[in-house]
Design a protein around this motif. Structure first.
Motif, PDB file in Angstrom:
ATOM      1  N   GLY A  65     -12.238  70.980  22.536  1.00  0.00           N
ATOM      2  CA  GLY A  65     -12.910  71.731  23.063  1.00  0.00           C
ATOM      3  C   GLY A  65     -13.060  70.395  24.695  1.00  0.00           C
ATOM      4  O   GLY A  65     -13.382  71.000  25.390  1.00  0.00           O
ATOM      5  N   ASP A  66     -13.356  69.008  24.074  1.00  0.00           N
ATOM      6  CA  ASP A  66     -13.327  68.438  25.452  1.00  0.00           C
ATOM      7  C   ASP A  66     -11.917  67.241  25.423  1.00  0.00           C
ATOM      8  O   ASP A  66     -12.707  65.676  24.841  1.00  0.00           O
ATOM      9  N   ARG A  67     -11.256  66.986  25.598  1.00  0.00           N
ATOM     10  CA  ARG A  67     -10.352  66.658  26.077  1.00  0.00           C
ATOM     11  C   ARG A  67     -10.961  65.183  26.573  1.00  0.00           C
ATOM     12  O   ARG A  67     -10.332  64.205  26.723  1.00  0.00           O
ATOM     13  N   ALA A  68     -11.457  65.005  27.914  1.00  0.00           N
ATOM     14  CA  ALA A  68     -12.062  64.956  28.217  1.00  0.00           C
ATOM     15  C   ALA A  68     -13.005  63.103  27.991  1.00  0.00           C
ATOM     16  O   ALA A  68     -13.308  62.323  28.640  1.00  0.00           O
ATOM     17  N   LEU A  69     -13.261  63.858  27.068  1.00  0.00           N
ATOM     18  CA  LEU A  69     -14.201  62.410  26.354  1.00  0.00           C
ATOM     19  C   LEU A  69     -13.786  60.787  26.054  1.00  0.00           C
ATOM     20  O   LEU A  69     -13.556  59.933  26.272  1.00  0.00           O
ATOM     21  N   ILE A  70     -11.544  61.591  26.072  1.00  0.00           N
ATOM     22  CA  ILE A  70     -10.912  60.147  26.069  1.00  0.00           C
ATOM     23  C   ILE A  70     -10.395  59.821  27.866  1.00  0.00           C
ATOM     24  O   ILE A  70      -9.977  60.476  28.486  1.00  0.00           O
ATOM     25  N   GLY A  71     -11.102  58.327  27.553  1.00  0.00           N
ATOM     26  CA  GLY A  71     -11.373  57.521  28.804  1.00  0.00           C
ATOM     27  C   GLY A  71     -12.368  57.864  29.840  1.00  0.00           C
ATOM     28  O   GLY A  71     -12.524  57.355  30.678  1.00  0.00           O
ATOM     29  N   ALA A  72     -13.763  58.279  28.661  1.00  0.00           N
ATOM     30  CA  ALA A  72     -15.306  58.439  29.122  1.00  0.00           C
ATOM     31  C   ALA A  72     -15.843  56.901  28.854  1.00  0.00           C
ATOM     32  O   ALA A  72     -15.256  56.313  28.129  1.00  0.00           O
ATOM     33  N   ARG A  73     -16.571  56.441  29.094  1.00  0.00           N
ATOM     34  CA  ARG A  73     -17.809  55.767  29.065  1.00  0.00           C
ATOM     35  C   ARG A  73     -18.530  56.544  29.522  1.00  0.00           C
ATOM     36  O   ARG A  73     -19.384  56.607  29.573  1.00  0.00           O
ATOM     37  N   LEU A  74     -18.737  55.889  27.642  1.00  0.00           N
ATOM     38  CA  LEU A  74     -20.760  56.278  26.865  1.00  0.00           C
ATOM     39  C   LEU A  74     -21.477  55.015  27.397  1.00  0.00           C
ATOM     40  O   LEU A  74     -21.322  53.907  27.804  1.00  0.00           O
ATOM     41  N   GLY A  75     -22.807  55.746  27.770  1.00  0.00           N
ATOM     42  CA  GLY A  75     -23.595  54.409  27.662  1.00  0.00           C
ATOM     43  C   GLY A  75     -24.116  54.139  28.680  1.00  0.00           C
ATOM     44  O   GLY A  75     -24.829  53.606  28.981  1.00  0.00           O
ATOM     45  N   GLU A  76     -23.254  54.855  30.014  1.00  0.00           N
ATOM     46  CA  GLU A  76     -23.222  54.726  31.475  1.00  0.00           C
ATOM     47  C   GLU A  76     -24.719  55.365  32.450  1.00  0.00           C
ATOM     48  O   GLU A  76     -25.626  54.603  33.433  1.00  0.00           O
ATOM     49  N   ALA A  77     -25.188  56.367  31.958  1.00  0.00           N
ATOM     50  CA  ALA A  77     -25.951  56.713  32.867  1.00  0.00           C
ATOM     51  C   ALA A  77     -27.966  56.013  32.275  1.00  0.00           C
ATOM     52  O   ALA A  77     -27.193  55.836  30.904  1.00  0.00           O
TER      53      ALA A  77
END
Length: 322
Positions: free
Chosen positions: A310-322
């Motif tokens: 349901g969320d392929r956009a997770l791949i390539g994202a950067r966690l912990g930026e906010a």
């Protein structure tokens, strides 16, 4: 012998059951926390210990705090010895002195290591190979009393604070029941703790669940496990909280930036995780963390395979930026 039991959460249940089942023990009374509001309804709910005690027909006291008036009420049950397992009450000196054979505590660590409120999580966080329970005499200083005996268990790579606490509770309960009779009979000597080996495990806070992706993957893996069931390991995805319920440490490309999520190669993760493969990996300061079970804010927790559907956009994202 007559025992007054002090306890409140699920951790205390095996010890109370062990005392109720012991042929030479009469549980004269149980002291537990007052009923407190739970859930969205705000309905007051009794502690697990209170529910078990009432099922067994044992008198229950629920003081908010134990002052001299409450000590008199407890002393009226004429207990030979007190037993405590995660009571959340502070026991004043006048109460400790009310028991001819002291008050014993089933503490969830191998004292003097990890004194304090969160010993099981602390053992996982520290990378300890074993944990356990200590049967000790309560004194005024935090978890500093002399030790009657211990029982140890290996920390499994799949253990969380929840699973390890459950196992320690059972082991500690059996050890307490083994030692109780000999203690009251004067056949067990309590030994002082080695103060040079003391470490502390303070109460966990919500902030303890925050994941710093610049840290090594092995350290973050332990934090994910240690923060289950509370406060849970968290990061941010976009501008929203993102919870990681389960993960596994793996190698990561040297050029990956900490917090970057990249597609796993589909290789098996471990023989301890049959059928689980690397699908989404977060780069860390050293190595990577393969995500196994995650939860986006406002959604339910999902296995990573289902989440990525349901969320392929997770791949390539950067966690912990906010």
């Amino acid at each position: 012998m007559r025992v007054v039991f002090f306890g409140s959460p699920d951790y205390a249940l095996p010890t109370l059951r062990g005392l109720l089942d012991a042929p030479d023990v009469e549980v004269a009374a149980v002291v537990t926390q007052p009923d407190r509001p739970r859930g969205r309804s705000g309905r007051a709910v009794a502690t697990p210990v209170r529910r078990l005690a009432e099922e067994a027909g044992v008198p229950v006291l629920t003081p908010e705090r134990i002052r001299r008036e409450q000590t008199a009420d407890i002393a009226a049950f004429e207990g030979d010895v007190g037993v405590l397992a995660a009571s959340a009450h502070i026991l004043p000196t006048h109460l400790l002195e009310a028991f001819p054979h002291a008050v014993l505590n089933v503490h969830a660590s191998l004292l003097p290591r990890h004194r304090g409120a969160s010993p099981v999580a602390a053992a996982i966080l520290a990378g300890d190979t074993e944990a356990g329970a200590t049967i000790m005499q309560i004194v005024r200083e935090l978890d500093a009393g002399p030790v009657l005996g211990t029982v140890a268990t290996l920390i499994d790579p799949l253990d969380t604070t929840a699973t390890l606490t459950e196992r320690i509770a059972e082991l500690g309960a059996r050890r307490l029941v083994e030692l109780l009779g000999p203690w009251v009979a004067g056949e067990v000597e309590a030994m002082p703790q080695d103060e040079s080996l003391v470490t502390y495990a303070p109460t966990l806070a919500k902030a303890d669940g925050a994941l710093d992706w610049s840290r090594p993957a092995a350290e973050l893996w332990r934090r994910v496990r240690a923060m289950q069931p509370w406060p849970q390991a968290t990061t941010t995805y976009g501008d929203a909280p993102f919870t990681i319920h389960a993960a596994w440490p793996v190698d990561a490309p040297a050029n990956a930036a900490p917090g970057e999520v990249y597609a796993g190669d589909g290789s098996p993760l471990s023989e301890l995780l049959p059928g689980r493969v690397a699908r989404a990996v977060v780069a860390c300061g050293e190595g990577g963390l393969a995500l196994l079970r995650v939860q986006r804010a406002g959604r339910r927790a999902l296995e990573i395979e289902d989440y990525l559907n349901g969320d392929r956009a997770l791949i390539g994202a950067r966690l912990g930026e906010a």
